[in-house]
Design a protein around this motif. Sequence first.
Motif, short mmCIF file in Angstrom:
data_model
loop_
_atom_site.label_atom_id
_atom_site.label_comp_id
_atom_site.label_asym_id
_atom_site.label_seq_id
_atom_site.Cartn_x
_atom_site.Cartn_y
_atom_site.Cartn_z
N GLU A 72 6.19 -48.40 -51.66
CA GLU A 72 5.69 -48.71 -50.48
C GLU A 72 7.40 -48.54 -49.91
N VAL A 73 8.21 -48.68 -50.62
CA VAL A 73 9.96 -48.25 -50.10
C VAL A 73 10.17 -47.30 -49.72
N ALA A 74 9.72 -45.99 -51.05
CA ALA A 74 10.20 -45.45 -51.36
C ALA A 74 8.94 -44.17 -49.99
N GLY A 75 8.19 -44.49 -49.94
CA GLY A 75 7.36 -43.90 -48.47
C GLY A 75 7.65 -44.19 -47.15
N LYS A 76 7.80 -45.46 -47.08
CA LYS A 76 8.48 -45.42 -45.91
C LYS A 76 9.83 -44.75 -45.33
N TRP A 77 10.58 -44.72 -46.71
CA TRP A 77 11.68 -44.33 -46.55
C TRP A 77 11.64 -42.98 -45.93
N LEU A 78 10.76 -42.15 -47.28
CA LEU A 78 10.62 -40.71 -46.80
C LEU A 78 9.32 -40.44 -45.17
N ALA A 79 8.34 -41.39 -44.89
CA ALA A 79 8.10 -41.49 -43.42
C ALA A 79 8.84 -40.75 -42.50
N ASP A 80 9.86 -42.45 -42.63
CA ASP A 80 10.50 -42.16 -41.52
C ASP A 80 12.18 -40.98 -41.82
N THR A 81 12.52 -40.37 -42.28
CA THR A 81 13.55 -39.09 -42.89
C THR A 81 12.97 -37.71 -42.55
N VAL A 82 10.65 -37.52 -42.54
CA VAL A 82 11.16 -35.99 -42.02
C VAL A 82 9.72 -36.52 -40.80
N GLY A 83 9.66 -37.69 -40.27
CA GLY A 83 9.38 -37.83 -38.75
C GLY A 83 7.94 -36.78 -38.56
N ASP A 84 8.00 -35.90 -37.62
CA ASP A 84 6.67 -35.80 -37.49
C ASP A 84 6.60 -34.26 -38.25
N LYS A 85 7.36 -33.42 -38.59
CA LYS A 85 7.33 -32.51 -39.46
C LYS A 85 6.25 -32.91 -40.64
N ASP A 86 5.05 -31.26 -40.14
CA ASP A 86 4.10 -31.15 -41.63
C ASP A 86 5.37 -31.29 -43.19
N CYS A 87 4.61 -32.26 -44.16
CA CYS A 87 5.67 -32.61 -45.21
C CYS A 87 4.77 -32.42 -46.78
N ARG A 88 4.50 -31.20 -47.56
CA ARG A 88 3.43 -31.38 -48.09
C ARG A 88 4.46 -32.01 -50.05
N ILE A 89 3.62 -32.62 -49.80
CA ILE A 89 4.14 -34.10 -51.17
C ILE A 89 4.14 -33.65 -52.47
N VAL A 90 4.89 -33.91 -53.68
CA VAL A 90 4.54 -33.71 -55.16
C VAL A 90 5.05 -34.89 -56.09
N GLU A 91 4.47 -35.39 -56.00
CA GLU A 91 4.08 -36.96 -57.29
C GLU A 91 4.06 -36.65 -58.40
N LEU A 92 5.68 -37.01 -59.38
CA LEU A 92 5.23 -37.34 -60.80
C LEU A 92 5.01 -38.60 -60.93
N GLN A 93 3.69 -38.68 -62.04
CA GLN A 93 2.94 -40.35 -62.09
C GLN A 93 4.92 -40.66 -63.34
N GLY A 94 4.26 -42.13 -63.25
CA GLY A 94 4.87 -42.42 -64.56
C GLY A 94 3.57 -42.22 -65.67
N THR A 95 4.30 -43.38 -67.14
CA THR A 95 2.67 -43.09 -67.56
C THR A 95 1.96 -43.56 -67.81
N THR A 96 0.50 -42.25 -67.87
CA THR A 96 -1.26 -43.38 -67.47
C THR A 96 -0.86 -43.95 -67.96
N PRO A 139 3.27 -49.99 -63.91
CA PRO A 139 4.44 -49.31 -62.63
C PRO A 139 3.36 -47.63 -62.32
N ALA A 140 3.14 -47.25 -62.80
CA ALA A 140 1.99 -45.29 -62.49
C ALA A 140 1.14 -46.36 -61.91
#
Length: 311
Positions: free
Chosen positions: A127-151, A155-156
């Motif tokens: 959540e901290v990571a998501g909130k940081w990104l939301a605060d950083t990009v503001g209203d700009k469209d942002c396509r995100i790619v996600e590298l997940q941990g071990t299936t 943590p994943a």
Amino acid sequence: TAAALAISATAAFADGKVIGFSQIGSESGWRAAETTLTKSQAEERGYQLQFSDAQQKQENQIAALRSFIAQGVDAILIAPVVATGWDGVLQEAKEAEIPVVLLDRMVDSDNGLYLTAVGSNLVHEGEVAGKWLADTVGDKDCRIVELQGTTGSSPAIDRKKGFEQGIAGHDNLKIVQSQTGDFTRSLGKEVMESFIQAENGGKDICALYAHNDDMAVGAIQAIKEAGLKPGTDILVVSIDGVPDIFKAMADGEANATVELTPNMAGPAFDALEAYWKDGTEPAKFLQTESKLFTQADDPAGQYEARKGLGY
Ligand code: GYE
């Protein structure tokens, strides 16, 4: 002398306790640091540590636990590679009256089957990571790619869930690719290469969210090889706080990380000592703190402070 007395007292207190430690492997720099710290603290406290490296295989961890039980160790530490499939062997440890302490990952077994679990709030980290990104990009469209941990690892599962909570309500942020990189640099790089290919040579990617720094470091290499600038063309946010992510931040190639302390053994050993002393039952979850670091937090200094700690 007082020092000698202190050492002998500790040793006497630990009275040669034997502890079995089933470690997942060495898939990431963070895990290597956890192993280093666990071994050094066991040494300091006068324990004999039986160390087993499972090479990321659950069956090897279960076999290790069965061997520790057969040896009649005084306690078992385990970092469970995945969250399911532990009821049987944990039941066997309980019947053998051997306390089990979970490190850095959780299991879905009933918490009566282990003494305590030491770890971070994995959902909060995402959540901290998501909130940081939301605060950083503001209203700009942002396509995100996600590298997940071990299936199938906690943590994943939890870092994915937390990140989605962090970006919830920001419809301009969209996760368009999501795949496991198994917490390793090599697979993180490989999967990021496929994301780049799928996303117009990477030009359509605004940000990478990696469930650990090692996958982010691998992905940064892939971004550079595609002729793009990590940290500016593609924002990079991840979790762990290993030295190399701070180095990347200092070079402007990564933007944020959520620190996970590798010292899980300290609280684990303290809980075991209290339990051995007078049967004190600890809380079932001993939470470690998570802290956001960005390029504004002296990344070069953070790198210097962490390198050599066994990462
Ligand atoms: O983030 C990663 C390691 O279990 C939370 O495991 C831990 C994760 C950590 O592979 O680097």
